[in-house]
Design an enzyme around this catalytic site. Structure first.
Site, PDB file in Angstrom:
ATOM      1  N   SER B  42       0.824  -1.215   0.000  1.00 25.94           N
ATOM      2  CA  SER B  42       0.000   0.000   0.000  1.00 25.94           C
ATOM      3  C   SER B  42       0.854   1.259   0.000  1.00 25.94           C
ATOM      4  O   SER B  42       0.388   2.322  -0.372  1.00 25.94           O
ATOM      5  CB  SER B  42      -0.948  -0.002   1.202  1.00 25.94           C
ATOM      6  OG  SER B  42      -0.231  -0.188   2.406  1.00 25.94           O
ATOM      7  N   GLU B  63       2.215  -0.105  15.314  1.00 30.05           N
ATOM      8  CA  GLU B  63       2.557   1.281  14.980  1.00 30.05           C
ATOM      9  C   GLU B  63       3.360   1.995  16.066  1.00 30.05           C
ATOM     10  O   GLU B  63       4.230   2.812  15.770  1.00 30.05           O
ATOM     11  CB  GLU B  63       1.283   2.076  14.655  1.00 30.05           C
ATOM     12  CG  GLU B  63       0.648   1.696  13.326  1.00 30.05           C
ATOM     13  CD  GLU B  63      -0.088   0.362  13.388  1.00 30.05           C
ATOM     14  OE1 GLU B  63      -0.499  -0.048  14.500  1.00 30.05           O
ATOM     15  OE2 GLU B  63      -0.258  -0.280  12.339  1.00 30.05           O
ATOM     16  N   PHE B  88      -3.483   5.170  10.805  1.00 31.19           N
ATOM     17  CA  PHE B  88      -2.836   4.389  11.876  1.00 31.19           C
ATOM     18  C   PHE B  88      -1.488   4.990  12.257  1.00 31.19           C
ATOM     19  O   PHE B  88      -1.097   4.993  13.414  1.00 31.19           O
ATOM     20  CB  PHE B  88      -2.644   2.931  11.441  1.00 31.19           C
ATOM     21  CG  PHE B  88      -3.893   2.309  10.868  1.00 31.19           C
ATOM     22  CD1 PHE B  88      -5.102   2.403  11.557  1.00 31.19           C
ATOM     23  CD2 PHE B  88      -3.875   1.651   9.651  1.00 31.19           C
ATOM     24  CE1 PHE B  88      -6.252   1.838  11.030  1.00 31.19           C
ATOM     25  CE2 PHE B  88      -5.019   1.088   9.129  1.00 31.19           C
ATOM     26  CZ  PHE B  88      -6.218   1.188   9.813  1.00 31.19           C
ATOM     27  N   ARG B 172      -3.727   8.630  -2.372  1.00 31.26           N
ATOM     28  CA  ARG B 172      -3.819   7.595  -3.395  1.00 31.26           C
ATOM     29  C   ARG B 172      -4.877   7.944  -4.425  1.00 31.26           C
ATOM     30  O   ARG B 172      -5.162   7.150  -5.320  1.00 31.26           O
ATOM     31  CB  ARG B 172      -4.100   6.236  -2.750  1.00 31.26           C
ATOM     32  CG  ARG B 172      -5.433   6.129  -2.057  1.00 31.26           C
ATOM     33  CD  ARG B 172      -5.561   4.830  -1.304  1.00 31.26           C
ATOM     34  NE  ARG B 172      -5.885   3.716  -2.174  1.00 31.26           N
ATOM     35  CZ  ARG B 172      -5.584   2.440  -1.901  1.00 31.26           C
ATOM     36  NH1 ARG B 172      -4.923   2.134  -0.801  1.00 31.26           N
ATOM     37  NH2 ARG B 172      -5.940   1.484  -2.709  1.00 31.26           N
TER      38      ARG B 172
END
Lengths: 301, 317
Positions: B42, B63, B88, B172
């Site tokens: 991603s 994270e 996140f 994106r």
């Protein structure tokens, strides 16, 4: 891909040094090494208590429990030059239990990172020595801490950088035991185990007390050694107030090791001061004049 | 001044420019490493991972650990680019960003992928429309929001060369390439994409394209709208904001909550130095189900919505 540290260092990376050279650069273990550490630990304890009384605030319990560990690291184990606090080849120490700044700052000052006179400014207005160490304020502080569970991931990151560079430095991180209730420690533990970070040593100040009660009565940590082994670590359990044991376990070179090392240092909160020893109420607090006098008397040579 | 338009039809995924630029920098600077939370695909860093497997650190789905590890890598002399879904990356690790990066002045570059409402139907848990506010209040971390492939590429180069923690939003959503003339990208400087004296529109990220379309429509009505790309949200280009206030009205447009983001940042400057009528366009909070495009239309984050706000301000002068 193998993350195993090379047993015999052949010079290909920028920072790599031959094994003989690496060993030579570390403080030599002498017969009186433990005595030197013992004396430093005594001075750290006295200094931390003086700072707390002057500031009228602090965490004496943890300062006292960690003093021997700090003394062993800075005056018997680690390789550093306080005049070059950012030297790429230095051994790193990450103080994850940032509230034990009395012991930490005293150690850094004694080790030469900043003048010992600065300790008198502890928590005074605009001092660089607030209750929790800040990297941007003081040389020798590798990362800012205070909130718990922050040191381990940072130490793992430094160890990975060392692994990539095949550098010879070692990374030490000190956590509390109650602190291990923070999940971020176990995220980092998994990463370190997976990558076989043999250059990483965690010391758990296992004084068995957290802020309000015993760890085992709050959220139990045991079986603690088994947890670390299950995460892919070697484990050593020692008396965290035994200077010879501390030196022995912490000085062992990282090279033959294939895994990160967790040293469970069994300690007592308030160690060295009779009325504080193993007393939960001294997690934070300030001794009154009579208590301070008694403590300093007990910490005389 | 560049005469920018968004009339070109070919559209680009800015993650490609991000990945290409990062790889070209990594070729020349071995300190550059990538840290991911299982987000290789991603973040489009598969190419990087293939070329430099030992410089791609995947910490798994963790994270808090990811940010701490990045701070440690920076301590060890690396320049870590931390790539993960913006929602996140920021929200889950906010205290690590505060203590390990901002307060520690760690040289870590955060790359928030699929920022804003790009995840559309996945819902508010996956939207990242709070990140400007969360990071901006710390005052110690740069925030860069590029609008097209060129600006993305320039932003990546600029943050790599800068010292200290920076957050870069990488969308994106496919966008056209804008014309930037001889403008050179600098962190802390805005770009005036189109001049105008009647009203000013300050936007960043994917909203710049919509702002330019709005200005083109307004021009047909005789309203000359200045369009400013505020790619650098922090540090903020106060000079360009104050010059824009001279038009008498400012519309801010952001793919973010209307609270605490670009509009708030501009308002803080104006309130202190040059009060000016404003319209703040953005999202109200947690959003209902819908695609990114639907959500933007639903909340008026379109050329028409921006033009309506600007028209109102221009008329009230």
């Amino acid at each position: 891909m193998s993350w195993t540290r090379p047993r015999c260092a052949i010079s290909v990376g920028r920072f790599i040094v031959m094994k003989s050279e690496r060993e030579a650069k570390r403080p030599a273990m002498s017969k009186n090494a433990a005595a030197i550490v013992r004396e430093r630990a005594r001075l750290i304890r006295r200094s931390a208590l003086e700072m707390i009384v002057q500031a009228n605030i602090g965490h004496p319990g943890g300062d006292m429990s960690s003093a021997d560990i700090m003394a062993a690291l800075y005056f018997g184990v680690m390789r550093f030059d306080p005049k070059k606090p950012l030297d790429p080849g230095r051994d790193r120490f990450v103080m994850s239990k940032g509230h034990c700044s009395g012991a930490f700052y005293s150690t850094l000052a004694m080790a030469g990172f900043f003048p010992e006179a600065d300790l008198a400014t502890y928590m005074k207005p605009l001092s660089k020595l607030n209750a929790h160490p800040c990297r941007a304020y003081l040389p020798g502080v590798e990362t800012s801490t205070g909130p718990l569970g922050h040191g381990m991931p940072v130490a793992v990151g430094i160890a990975i950088a060392g692994q990539i560079d095949q550098a010879s430095y070692r990374v030490f991180v000190l956590t509390g035991d109650g602190e291990l209730q923070e999940g971020s420690n176990w995220e980092a533990a998994m990463t370190a185990g997976h990558r076989k970070l043999a250059n990483l040593t965690l010391i758990v100040d296992r004084n068995r007390l957290q802020q309000g009660a015993r760890t085992e009565d709050t959220v139990a940590l045991e079986p603690l050694a088994d947890k670390w082994r299950a995460f892919g670590w070697d484990v050593e359990e020692i008396n965290g107030h035994d200077h010879a044991q501390l030196l022995d376990v912490l000085s062992a070179p990282a090279t033959p090791r294939q895994k990160p090392l967790c040293v469970i240092a069994n300690t007592f909160k308030g160690q060295g001061v009779s009325f504080m020893r193993d007393q939960v109420k001294w997690h934070h607090g300030v001794p009154d004049a009579a208590q301070f006098a008694l403590a300093m008397k007990e910490l005389e040579a | 001044m560049s005469a920018a338009t968004s009339t070109m039809t070919k559209r680009f995924d800015c993650r490609d420019a991000f990945a290409t630029t990062l790889e070209s920098l990594a070729e020349r600077d071995e300190r550059i490493v990538v840290v991911v939370n299982d987000s290789v695909g991603s973040s489009k860093v598969g190419g990087f991972a293939k070329r430099w497997p030992h410089r791609l650190i995947n910490v798994g789905i963790a994270e808090q650990n990811m940010i701490g590890v990045a701070a440690g890598l920076a301590n060890g002399g690396k320049i870590p680019f931390v790539c993960g879904a913006a929602c996140f990356l920021t929200g889950r690790a906010l205290e690590q960003i505060k203590a390990d990066l901002a307060y520690s002045r760690a040289n870590v570059k955060l790359c928030g992928m699929a920022s804003g409402v790009a995840y559309g139907e996945l819902g508010p848990t996956h939207h990242s429309i709070e990140d400007y506010g969360w990071l901006r209040v710390m005052g110690q971390i740069g925030i860069v929001v590029p609008s097209d492939p060129w600006e993305t590429s320039e932003a990546v180069k600029a943050v790599a060369a800068s010292e200290g923690p920076v957050f870069v939003r990488v969308s994106r959503m496919a966008v056209p390439a804008l014309e930037h003339g001889d403008h050179s990208f600098t962190i802390g400087k805005a770009e005036v994409m189109r001049d105008g004296k009647d009203v000013a529109i300050i936007a960043n990220g994917v909203m710049v394209h919509r702002a330019l379309d709005a200005a083109a429509a307004l021009a047909k009505e005789g309203i000359e709208a200045r369009v400013i790309s505020m790619a650098s949200l922090a540090p903020l280009d106060e000079t360009t904001i104050l010059e824009a206030a001279a038009t008498g009205g400012i519309v801010t447009v952001e793919e973010h909550s209307v609270r605490g983001g670009l509009g708030g940042a501009v308002a803080e400057v104006l309130a202190a130095k040059m009060p000016c009528r404003m319209r703040l366009l953005g999202f109200p909070g947690f959003l209902p189900t819908g695609s990114a495009e639907f959500l933007m239309e639903h909340y008026g984050l379109t050329a028409e919505g921006i033009a309506a706000a600007a028209r109102e301000l221009a008329a009230a002068r």
